[in-house]
Design a protein around this motif. Sequence first.
Motif, PDB file in Angstrom:
ATOM      1  N   GLY A 455     143.689  -7.432  10.108  1.00  0.00           N
ATOM      2  CA  GLY A 455     143.082  -7.288  11.635  1.00  0.00           C
ATOM      3  C   GLY A 455     142.063  -8.473  11.972  1.00  0.00           C
ATOM      4  O   GLY A 455     141.770  -9.330  11.404  1.00  0.00           O
ATOM      5  N   THR A 456     141.414  -8.346  13.282  1.00  0.00           N
ATOM      6  CA  THR A 456     140.399  -9.541  13.822  1.00  0.00           C
ATOM      7  C   THR A 456     139.290  -8.566  13.954  1.00  0.00           C
ATOM      8  O   THR A 456     138.913  -7.209  13.905  1.00  0.00           O
ATOM      9  CB  THR A 456     140.960  -9.906  15.052  1.00  0.00           C
ATOM     10  N   ASP A 457     138.137  -9.292  14.302  1.00  0.00           N
ATOM     11  CA  ASP A 457     136.761  -8.683  14.461  1.00  0.00           C
ATOM     12  C   ASP A 457     136.623  -8.216  16.105  1.00  0.00           C
ATOM     13  O   ASP A 457     136.617  -9.416  16.581  1.00  0.00           O
ATOM     14  CB  ASP A 457     135.900  -9.673  14.043  1.00  0.00           C
ATOM     15  N   LEU A 458     136.526  -7.308  16.456  1.00  0.00           N
ATOM     16  CA  LEU A 458     136.418  -6.927  17.810  1.00  0.00           C
ATOM     17  C   LEU A 458     135.047  -6.264  18.226  1.00  0.00           C
ATOM     18  O   LEU A 458     134.339  -5.696  17.458  1.00  0.00           O
ATOM     19  CB  LEU A 458     137.481  -5.763  18.119  1.00  0.00           C
ATOM     20  N   SER A 459     134.721  -6.231  19.455  1.00  0.00           N
ATOM     21  CA  SER A 459     133.620  -5.757  20.171  1.00  0.00           C
ATOM     22  C   SER A 459     134.185  -4.668  20.990  1.00  0.00           C
ATOM     23  O   SER A 459     134.962  -5.301  21.859  1.00  0.00           O
ATOM     24  CB  SER A 459     132.651  -6.789  20.971  1.00  0.00           C
ATOM     25  N   GLN A 460     133.989  -3.544  21.077  1.00  0.00           N
ATOM     26  CA  GLN A 460     134.511  -2.360  21.926  1.00  0.00           C
ATOM     27  C   GLN A 460     133.341  -1.732  22.725  1.00  0.00           C
ATOM     28  O   GLN A 460     132.272  -1.714  22.046  1.00  0.00           O
ATOM     29  CB  GLN A 460     135.298  -1.510  21.185  1.00  0.00           C
ATOM     30  N   PRO A 461     133.868  -1.077  23.622  1.00  0.00           N
ATOM     31  CA  PRO A 461     132.852  -0.187  24.558  1.00  0.00           C
ATOM     32  C   PRO A 461     132.434   0.873  23.515  1.00  0.00           C
ATOM     33  O   PRO A 461     133.126   1.442  22.799  1.00  0.00           O
ATOM     34  CB  PRO A 461     133.642   0.468  25.750  1.00  0.00           C
ATOM     35  N   GLU A 490     149.274  -2.694   9.478  1.00  0.00           N
ATOM     36  CA  GLU A 490     148.675  -1.794   8.596  1.00  0.00           C
ATOM     37  C   GLU A 490     149.271  -2.059   7.218  1.00  0.00           C
ATOM     38  O   GLU A 490     150.527  -2.231   7.148  1.00  0.00           O
ATOM     39  CB  GLU A 490     148.505  -0.413   8.956  1.00  0.00           C
ATOM     40  N   LYS A 491     148.434  -1.818   6.267  1.00  0.00           N
ATOM     41  CA  LYS A 491     148.991  -1.822   4.730  1.00  0.00           C
ATOM     42  C   LYS A 491     149.935  -0.737   4.752  1.00  0.00           C
ATOM     43  O   LYS A 491     150.405   0.343   5.321  1.00  0.00           O
ATOM     44  CB  LYS A 491     147.892  -1.403   3.857  1.00  0.00           C
ATOM     45  N   ILE A 519     140.313 -13.641  10.758  1.00  0.00           N
ATOM     46  CA  ILE A 519     141.151 -12.945  10.231  1.00  0.00           C
ATOM     47  C   ILE A 519     140.682 -12.203   8.987  1.00  0.00           C
ATOM     48  O   ILE A 519     140.067 -12.555   8.157  1.00  0.00           O
ATOM     49  CB  ILE A 519     142.516 -13.597   9.894  1.00  0.00           C
ATOM     50  N   TYR A 520     140.833 -10.844   9.131  1.00  0.00           N
ATOM     51  CA  TYR A 520     140.528 -10.010   8.028  1.00  0.00           C
ATOM     52  C   TYR A 520     141.565  -9.125   7.307  1.00  0.00           C
ATOM     53  O   TYR A 520     142.646  -8.792   8.111  1.00  0.00           O
ATOM     54  CB  TYR A 520     139.352  -8.841   8.503  1.00  0.00           C
ATOM     55  N   ALA A 521     141.464  -8.984   6.056  1.00  0.00           N
ATOM     56  CA  ALA A 521     142.350  -8.027   5.434  1.00  0.00           C
ATOM     57  C   ALA A 521     141.556  -6.994   4.431  1.00  0.00           C
ATOM     58  O   ALA A 521     140.662  -7.093   4.252  1.00  0.00           O
ATOM     59  CB  ALA A 521     143.215  -8.855   4.260  1.00  0.00           C
ATOM     60  N   SER A 522     142.183  -5.777   4.681  1.00  0.00           N
ATOM     61  CA  SER A 522     141.485  -4.467   3.973  1.00  0.00           C
ATOM     62  C   SER A 522     142.538  -3.769   3.190  1.00  0.00           C
ATOM     63  O   SER A 522     143.775  -4.028   3.200  1.00  0.00           O
ATOM     64  CB  SER A 522     141.267  -3.673   4.963  1.00  0.00           C
ATOM     65  N   HIS A 523     142.015  -3.420   2.033  1.00  0.00           N
ATOM     66  CA  HIS A 523     142.770  -2.555   1.073  1.00  0.00           C
ATOM     67  C   HIS A 523     143.038  -1.041   1.596  1.00  0.00           C
ATOM     68  O   HIS A 523     143.795  -0.056   1.168  1.00  0.00           O
ATOM     69  CB  HIS A 523     142.108  -2.374  -0.278  1.00  0.00           C
ATOM     70  N   LYS A 524     142.327  -0.773   2.657  1.00  0.00           N
ATOM     71  CA  LYS A 524     142.653   0.544   3.298  1.00  0.00           C
ATOM     72  C   LYS A 524     143.679   0.541   4.505  1.00  0.00           C
ATOM     73  O   LYS A 524     144.000  -0.627   4.930  1.00  0.00           O
ATOM     74  CB  LYS A 524     141.310   0.870   3.998  1.00  0.00           C
ATOM     75  N   LYS A 525     144.180   1.667   4.522  1.00  0.00           N
ATOM     76  CA  LYS A 525     145.182   1.504   5.449  1.00  0.00           C
ATOM     77  C   LYS A 525     145.034   1.673   6.902  1.00  0.00           C
ATOM     78  O   LYS A 525     145.526   0.952   7.903  1.00  0.00           O
ATOM     79  CB  LYS A 525     146.239   2.976   5.399  1.00  0.00           C
ATOM     80  N   GLY A 534     136.095  -2.876   0.708  1.00  0.00           N
ATOM     81  CA  GLY A 534     137.563  -3.146   0.764  1.00  0.00           C
ATOM     82  C   GLY A 534     138.044  -3.924   1.871  1.00  0.00           C
ATOM     83  O   GLY A 534     139.358  -4.156   1.620  1.00  0.00           O
ATOM     84  N   CYS A 535     137.300  -4.510   2.771  1.00  0.00           N
ATOM     85  CA  CYS A 535     137.736  -5.309   3.736  1.00  0.00           C
ATOM     86  C   CYS A 535     136.853  -6.649   3.821  1.00  0.00           C
ATOM     87  O   CYS A 535     135.657  -6.702   3.282  1.00  0.00           O
ATOM     88  CB  CYS A 535     137.276  -4.735   5.065  1.00  0.00           C
ATOM     89  N   HIS A 536     137.701  -7.640   3.731  1.00  0.00           N
ATOM     90  CA  HIS A 536     137.172  -9.171   3.433  1.00  0.00           C
ATOM     91  C   HIS A 536     137.680 -10.200   4.503  1.00  0.00           C
ATOM     92  O   HIS A 536     138.876 -10.183   4.930  1.00  0.00           O
ATOM     93  CB  HIS A 536     137.268  -9.599   2.072  1.00  0.00           C
ATOM     94  N   LEU A 537     137.027 -11.146   4.868  1.00  0.00           N
ATOM     95  CA  LEU A 537     137.177 -12.242   5.705  1.00  0.00           C
ATOM     96  C   LEU A 537     138.243 -13.072   4.963  1.00  0.00           C
ATOM     97  O   LEU A 537     137.916 -13.582   3.868  1.00  0.00           O
ATOM     98  CB  LEU A 537     136.376 -13.047   6.258  1.00  0.00           C
ATOM     99  N   ILE A 538     139.738 -13.304   5.321  1.00  0.00           N
ATOM    100  CA  ILE A 538     140.664 -14.165   4.699  1.00  0.00           C
ATOM    101  C   ILE A 538     140.746 -15.657   5.098  1.00  0.00           C
ATOM    102  O   ILE A 538     141.047 -16.487   4.792  1.00  0.00           O
ATOM    103  CB  ILE A 538     141.887 -13.509   4.528  1.00  0.00           C
TER     104      ILE A 538
END
Length: 586
Positions: A455-461, A490-491, A519-525, A534-538
Amino acid sequence: MSVTYLSTVTMSDHLLVAAIDFGTTYSGYAFSTIANFKLDPLKIHANQAWNAGGRQLLSLKTPTCLLLNEKKELVSFGFEAENDYAELVLDEKHHDHYYFTRFKMRLYQAKDLSEEMRLEDVTGKSLMAIDVFGQSIKALKDHLLKLLDTEGTGVKPHEIKWVLTVPAIWPDSAKQFMRKGAEKAGIDDKKLFIALEPEAASIHCQYLPTEKLKGAAEGFSMTETGQKYMVIDLGGGTADITVHEKLDGGHLKELCHASGGDCGGTSVDNAFIQMMVKILGAPLINLLKQEDPSAYLDLLREFETVKRKIESTTSGKVNFTIPCATINTLCEKHQNESLSSMIEASPFANQITLRGDKLRVDADVMKNLFQKTINSIINLVKDILRKPTAHDVPLLLLVGGFAECPLIQAAMKKEFSNKRIIIPEESGLSVMKGAVLFGHKPDYIASRVMRFSYGTDLSQPFNHELHTLSRKKSVNGEERCVNVFGMIIEKDKSVPVGHKVRQGYITMRPNQDHMPIKIYASHKKDPTYVDEEGCHLIGKAGIDIPCPSEEERSVEVEYIFGNTEISMTAKEKLTGFTCEATFKLI
């Protein structure tokens, strides 16, 4: 690095596929022509001339050892590097040289892998890791090209498609690092494929006749549609495991994402060294390495030869030759004791004796050196068999050099008695030869299972029902939630090769000419935030905007999954112009 590679691309301008199997302990190469592949896919050539020197340890691979001079130029690689360095030490000429061995696992272990990463050689001198890998790959590449020239094949370097093997459990950054290393070695990026080691072995076994599959019953066929099996690739550094199902049309489908750990053959070597440390002490072992590396190499080579012969039925004493005179001299000089008296004073006094230049070790002590590693492998397999997609897998396929170990085979048969255990002939070459077959037919694996959520790093309302209050920020007068994980894929999702996920992005300021994306990767679904456990910048992606203007610009990005590497392309929505896209993970 411009992203132009896809493992589904068909290259029509090559005559030969060459695979480099870059291993933790041993490396090698194999190749075959297009003509041979069409007539006899298993007609794959591997170098027959690797020579272990004094101990004559026969191998179709050579140790992953690199020797460079004071100018950081290649002196030798493999068995030659081992022997050359030992000679340099004896002549006291080694101080300006660099000697690297068993360094591949550093890519798996590195938390923040980058092109600036450095590796220390055996004496503590450091070089850029990318140069060490590049020089090693180049040594194998040049050796192969020389062999092709000697054999008069007439194949030119630009007519070769290259395949480089990596463990399937490696992170995306490590795969990209190896690609960069191959570029350093002079391999054209557009002619390079990355093959995942257990997949390559799986493909090789698809071509093998039943009589070359130890454990297969008469009439058994791995190529039968619907056949499911687990590939357990046991190499020097890692156990690398995946699960495949045979599909109609001759392709393979991955049922579980690759998993594994650092429980390869070198962990048994480490257990042996720790046993010697308990007898001699760590300082003396280090002195042996530094003052007489030739003797230290002989010790490890002898253990390598002996450990291949240990079986579950082995009893009594196991004898192996050691550099007794050298070790005894060190003991007397630094400990004021003889080697035999140090053995008698050790925890192994009743289990190990010295007879001449031979250590006589109780068989149970030798077997115990394997136990922790075997338990780790068995637990990995059990974990995978608990998954819904793998619980009914009837067949376990053992490949890789460490799979030839009789103790491993016996333990697997005992623990998984309800499964059929199959070991291909010359299982240590399955990855290398399978990588050649993969190069000829890159689409053999039809689909893969995602190891991570991307996933990516987002800013949401800001949503008071969904978001954590501490993450609320005011942006241009609007309440926003920052660091939200914007899911791309998703994983555990099964995706076909070349699967594309489209996402749109807009410029944030007038005349913006470049759009950065983290771009980030996470071990979580289903992760919520990019900075959670469990999430890190790749890595970072970048898109160059053609013809920047005052107006807001919209860009459509295609993330491409299902290949052995992830990649991306981009285009501007309004004009359809292709944007230059980079995907930098290191």
